[in-house]
Design a protein around this motif. Structure first.
Motif, short mmCIF file in Angstrom:
data_model
loop_
_atom_site.label_atom_id
_atom_site.label_comp_id
_atom_site.label_asym_id
_atom_site.label_seq_id
_atom_site.Cartn_x
_atom_site.Cartn_y
_atom_site.Cartn_z
N LYS A 173 0.80 -1.21 0.00
CA LYS A 173 0.00 0.00 0.00
C LYS A 173 0.82 1.24 0.00
CE LYS A 173 -4.48 0.40 1.16
NZ LYS A 173 -5.58 -0.14 1.62
N ILE A 174 1.89 1.19 0.69
CA ILE A 174 2.71 2.39 0.81
C ILE A 174 3.33 2.75 -0.52
CG2 ILE A 174 4.79 3.32 1.81
CD1 ILE A 174 2.59 3.15 3.76
N PRO A 213 1.07 4.27 -3.94
CA PRO A 213 0.85 5.69 -4.17
C PRO A 213 2.07 6.36 -4.79
CG PRO A 213 0.16 5.04 -1.98
CD PRO A 213 0.83 3.84 -2.58
N ILE A 214 3.20 5.91 -4.46
CA ILE A 214 4.39 6.53 -5.02
C ILE A 214 4.39 6.34 -6.52
CG2 ILE A 214 6.89 6.38 -5.18
CD1 ILE A 214 6.98 5.78 -2.27
N LEU A 249 17.83 8.26 -5.55
CA LEU A 249 18.03 9.04 -4.34
C LEU A 249 19.47 8.90 -3.87
CD1 LEU A 249 14.74 8.17 -2.39
CD2 LEU A 249 15.19 10.02 -4.01
N LYS A 283 -4.21 -7.38 5.60
CA LYS A 283 -3.78 -6.06 5.16
C LYS A 283 -3.02 -5.34 6.26
CE LYS A 283 -7.37 -5.00 1.81
NZ LYS A 283 -8.62 -4.28 1.61
N HIS A 338 0.84 -3.68 6.43
CA HIS A 338 1.26 -2.33 6.81
C HIS A 338 2.34 -2.37 7.86
CE1 HIS A 338 -2.84 -0.70 5.42
NE2 HIS A 338 -1.99 -0.85 4.45
N ILE A 383 5.64 -3.06 6.40
CA ILE A 383 6.21 -1.93 5.68
C ILE A 383 6.73 -0.88 6.64
CG2 ILE A 383 5.64 0.01 4.19
CD1 ILE A 383 3.66 -1.96 2.83
N LEU A 401 9.92 -1.84 8.09
CA LEU A 401 10.96 -1.72 7.09
C LEU A 401 11.40 -0.27 6.97
CD1 LEU A 401 12.56 -2.96 4.74
CD2 LEU A 401 10.63 -2.40 3.27
N CYS A 402 10.43 0.60 6.86
CA CYS A 402 10.76 2.00 6.69
C CYS A 402 11.41 2.56 7.94
CB CYS A 402 9.51 2.80 6.36
SG CYS A 402 8.82 2.33 4.77
N ALA A 407 11.32 7.59 2.26
CA ALA A 407 10.28 8.31 1.53
C ALA A 407 8.93 7.80 1.98
CB ALA A 407 10.45 8.09 0.03
N ALA A 444 4.76 7.97 1.36
CA ALA A 444 3.70 8.41 0.48
C ALA A 444 2.68 9.08 1.37
CB ALA A 444 3.09 7.22 -0.22
N LEU A 499 -4.87 13.21 -3.74
CA LEU A 499 -3.96 12.29 -4.41
C LEU A 499 -2.83 11.96 -3.46
CD1 LEU A 499 -3.76 13.97 -7.89
CD2 LEU A 499 -4.96 11.88 -7.26
N LEU A 500 -2.34 10.80 -3.59
CA LEU A 500 -1.21 10.45 -2.75
C LEU A 500 0.06 10.78 -3.50
CD1 LEU A 500 -2.49 7.11 -1.34
CD2 LEU A 500 -2.06 9.21 -0.08
N PRO A 540 4.47 11.32 -3.12
CA PRO A 540 5.63 11.07 -2.29
C PRO A 540 6.10 12.37 -1.63
CG PRO A 540 5.97 10.39 -4.57
CD PRO A 540 4.73 11.22 -4.52
N GLN A 576 3.60 7.52 7.70
CA GLN A 576 3.26 6.37 6.86
C GLN A 576 2.00 5.71 7.35
OE1 GLN A 576 5.98 4.08 5.05
NE2 GLN A 576 7.61 5.56 5.05
N ALA A 618 -0.76 7.67 6.06
CA ALA A 618 -0.93 7.46 4.62
C ALA A 618 -1.67 6.15 4.37
CB ALA A 618 0.43 7.43 3.94
N ALA A 619 -1.32 5.16 5.15
CA ALA A 619 -1.96 3.87 4.97
C ALA A 619 -3.44 3.96 5.27
CB ALA A 619 -1.29 2.83 5.88
N ALA A 649 17.94 14.38 3.89
CA ALA A 649 16.69 14.43 3.13
C ALA A 649 16.87 13.62 1.86
CB ALA A 649 16.35 15.87 2.79
N HIS A 650 15.77 13.25 1.29
CA HIS A 650 15.86 12.42 0.09
C HIS A 650 16.12 13.24 -1.15
CE1 HIS A 650 13.80 8.71 1.95
NE2 HIS A 650 14.96 9.01 2.46
#
Lengths: 268, 197
Positions: free
Chosen positions: A2-3, A6-7, A75, B6, B10, B13, B16-17, B24, B26, B33-34, B36, B49, B52-53, B75-76
């Motif tokens: 899901k994350i 959107p990207i 990046l 589901k 999440h 993820i 992980l992030c 980054a 979303a 709109l979603l 980044p 995040q 966002a989910a 920063a990215h």
């Protein structure tokens, strides 16, 4: 994921234009040697296919190209992000083109009517123009050198007009026949400094490109650009197609003349 | 797919992030709109995040604000990009991409953009550089809190700014700060200027 979905959905635009369109087989400057030496690693049939494609492209004075494009950014971490957009080009040689680059990140329309080029952002409601030379080929150069606007896929339109292009290849071969969007195409792979690139060329006449992938080999993450192209050839394209008419709510702004700035030492 | 499955996705993820120093996210834009955005740090990243989910739109402002503030950290930033030409790219396209990092310094921004603009789009330094119109409120506050230095360049301005035409020239007025928009390549930038007379 899901994350991440959107990207991907938040696509980009970029792409600017492809179009480079129409480069009339302009007389090349005297720099082209008579017969540039081509690397022995470039198969003759692969090179011949490129030249045939170039001839097919130059044979059309009026064309419309629609492409689905993806482009990747790298990046600092090395992670790649891919963005999608569309590119629509209509051109009438030797001195008209119009391009539309649309994505969720950037939306641009570029008009060339033989006298000037206008860049317009529908979402931002601003446009800028600069005086352009008399042909598409010259205009591509001015856009790139003076205004930092590069027209994607310009290679397609100049292949065969610049002998030095073939000399840059370090490898080239036919991969195999492949279907792209239902069309029978032949997949070729080439390498040269800073870029590996693949092109799919229609197996039947006219030998138009079906798809192009360019891999930037300067970054270890190797970001890629990809365009799947569809071509149509209307009998005519009216002047109005290439004329920018500022919408009522839009505003004119300037475009930075990069060449002048650099010449004056304004950029450090 | 069950709800539980589901949710598990999440979590995976997010973990992980959260493990990376900067990731980054979303996040939801004001238009639904979603898109980044850039996010730094573990804690905030998780929050954003998660929002966002869930489809939470309001989290966008916070995420963007963090991104805009992110000049001091990892920063990215985009370090390079794909080329859309094999032979027609500018030399700068090849050699200049690393200049993107200069974006941390507003005053050097112009140069960075110029060198990079080449193909296509361009000013996507992932900290507020999303082109066209995504102007979260929080970012607006960040920008207008202090008067911009004349000559400095930003890639986005707050939505509250108004367009004013003076002597045929378009300006964007953001409180006491005036910007003159300009194209640099195909990107639109805003240069802080003295108020027009």
């Amino acid at each position: 994921m899901k994350i991440f979905r959107p990207i991907l959905a938040g696509c980009t635009a970029w792409l600017l234009l492809a179009a480079g369109a129409a480069t009339v087989a302009a007389p090349q400057q005297s720099k082209a040697p008579p017969t540039p030496s081509v690397s022995p690693n470039v198969d003759a049939d692969a090179l011949a296919a490129l030249e045939k494609m170039g001839a097919a492209l130059r044979a059309r004075n009026i064309f419309v190209m629609n492409a689905d494009v993806t482009k990747e950014d790298v990046l600092d971490s090395g992670e790649k992000l891919q963005f999608a957009g569309t590119l629509d080009v209509r051109a009438r040689r030797p001195d008209h083109f119009r391009m539309s680059l649309v994505s969720d990140l950037q939306d641009r329309q570029i008009y060339y009517d033989g006298k000037s080029v206008t860049v317009y952002s529908p979402r931002l409601g601003v446009y800028a123009s600069f005086t352009a030379p008399a042909t598409i080929a010259q205009t591509l150069n001015v856009a790139r050198e003076r205004y930092d606007i590069e027209l994607p896929l310009a290679d397609l339109f100049t292949w065969g007009t610049d002998n030095s292009a073939a000399a840059k290849l370090t490898s080239g071969f036919l991969v195999r026949p492949e279907r792209i969007g239902g069309r029978a195409c032949n997949h070729y792979a080439f390498r040269q400094q800073n870029a590996d690139w693949q092109i799919w060329i229609a197996a039947e006449e006219p030998s138009l490109p079906c798809k192009l992938v360019i891999t930037n080999t300067q970054d270890e993450s190797r970001p890629q650009y990809s365009a799947v192209m569809r071509w149509t050839f209307p009998a005519t394209l009216a002047d109005a197609e290439f004329a920018f008419v500022p919408p009522v709510s839009s505003n004119k702004i300037v475009i930075v003349d990069v060449a002048s700035m650099q010449a004056s030492g304004a950029t450090k | 797919m069950s709800t539980q499955a589901k949710a598990t996705g999440h979590v995976a993820i997010l973990l992980l992030c959260g493990a990376s120093a900067a990731s980054a996210a979303a996040i939801g834009g004001s238009d639904g709109l979603l898109r980044p955005a850039v996010q730094q740090g573990h804690g905030n990243s998780l929050l954003i995040q998660a929002a966002a989910a869930r489809g939470g739109g309001r989290a966008a402002g916070a995420g963007q604000a963090a991104a805009n503030r992110g000049g001091g950290g990892a920063a990215h930033q985009v370090r390079s990009t794909a080329s859309s030409n094999v032979n027609h790219n500018r030399a700068a396209n090849v050699a200049g991409n690393r200049n993107v990092n200069a974006n941390a310094n507003v005053n050097r921004n112009f140069n960075a953009n110029v060198n990079r603009n080449v193909n296509v789009n361009v000013d996507r330094d992932y900290s507020g550089g999303w082109d066209d119109h995504w102007h979260p409120v929080a970012a607006a506050a960040a920008i207008t809190a202090t008067a911009a230095v004349v000559g400095s360049i930003v890639n986005t301005i707050p939505p509250s700014c108004s367009t004013v035409v003076v002597n045929g020239v378009s300006y964007s007025q953001c409180g006491s700060t005036w910007y003159q928009p300009q194209y640099a390549g195909t990107s639109v930038q805003y240069v802080a200027v003295n108020p027009p007379q």
